[in-house]
Design an enzyme around this catalytic site. Structure first.
Site, short mmCIF file in Angstrom:
data_model
loop_
_atom_site.label_atom_id
_atom_site.label_comp_id
_atom_site.label_asym_id
_atom_site.label_seq_id
_atom_site.Cartn_x
_atom_site.Cartn_y
_atom_site.Cartn_z
N CYS A 1 4.03 -2.74 -2.24
CA CYS A 1 4.08 -3.37 -1.12
C CYS A 1 2.47 -2.08 -1.14
O CYS A 1 1.62 -2.00 -1.79
CB CYS A 1 4.35 -2.92 0.05
SG CYS A 1 3.77 -3.58 1.52
N HIS A 2 2.70 -1.02 0.15
CA HIS A 2 1.44 0.03 -0.09
C HIS A 2 2.50 1.00 -0.74
O HIS A 2 1.36 2.33 -0.56
CB HIS A 2 1.55 0.28 2.06
CG HIS A 2 0.77 -0.89 2.18
ND1 HIS A 2 1.34 -1.74 2.90
CD2 HIS A 2 -0.13 -0.98 2.98
CE1 HIS A 2 0.21 -2.80 3.47
NE2 HIS A 2 -0.73 -1.81 2.87
#
Length: 181
Positions: free
Chosen positions: A114-115
């Site tokens: 994800c991030h």
């Protein structure tokens, strides 16, 4: 089969704002495979990390090792969960970025979802790598020299990246495969 990763030590580096399932599901999977997983943070051992379920506060998790006391040589792999605030705050901690960079220098598996890949830019580990991430990081990763792809998991050497919580099963399998190699 449940002990395929017996004697493997996995570091999970995170702080407040972590996406809860991106920590809990890989940890549970790795422990079921026999690995020992340690929650590492810029916070002191015994302090709490506040997780989130998207924008809603989730559970709190106890820090097992302060990143200032952590040594990559003591671990076989590093997992970097996402959540927007978590990697953004990790980028402010020199010790956290140094820890990540040393994993890269030692050519050990690093798995970011994800991030989570944001921190890899600061650790100077993305140039020339095939990667994926949450879509909003695409331009950041490309500007840092990565070749970004929209895929549930991308493995480039010892670097494993995934896009989002839905990709966790493929992410977990890629981590297991990297550790079994």
């Amino acid at each position: 089969m449940a002990n395929e990763l017996q004697d493997k030590r996995i570091a999970v580096l995170m702080t407040d704002g972590v996406e809860q399932v991106e920590y809990t599901q890989p940890r549970e999977f790795l422990e079921q495979q026999g690995a020992k997983v340690t929650l590492i943070s810029p916070k002191a051992k015994g302090e709490q990390v506040q997780a989130f379920n998207h924008l809603d506060a989730g559970d709190k998790f106890t820090v097992e090792l302060d990143v200032r006391d952590a040594r990559p040589a003591e671990f076989d792999a590093l997992v970097l969960p996402g959540g927007v605030a978590n990697p953004d705050m990790l980028r402010l901690h020199t010790e956290a970025i140094t820890f990540i960079r040393e994993f890269g220098r030692e050519n050990k598996p690093i798995a970011a979802i994800c991030h989570g890949p944001w921190t890899l830019i600061d650790a100077d580990l993305v140039k020339g790598k095939q990667m994926t991430s949450w879509p909003t990081l695409q331009l950041d990763l490309q500007n840092a020299g990565a070749a970004w792809r929209d895929a549930e998991v991308v493995a480039d050497g010892k670097l494993i990246t995934s896009r989002k919580p839905d990709d966790i099963p493929a992410f977990n399998q890629a981590i297991k495969q990297a550790l079994a190699a």
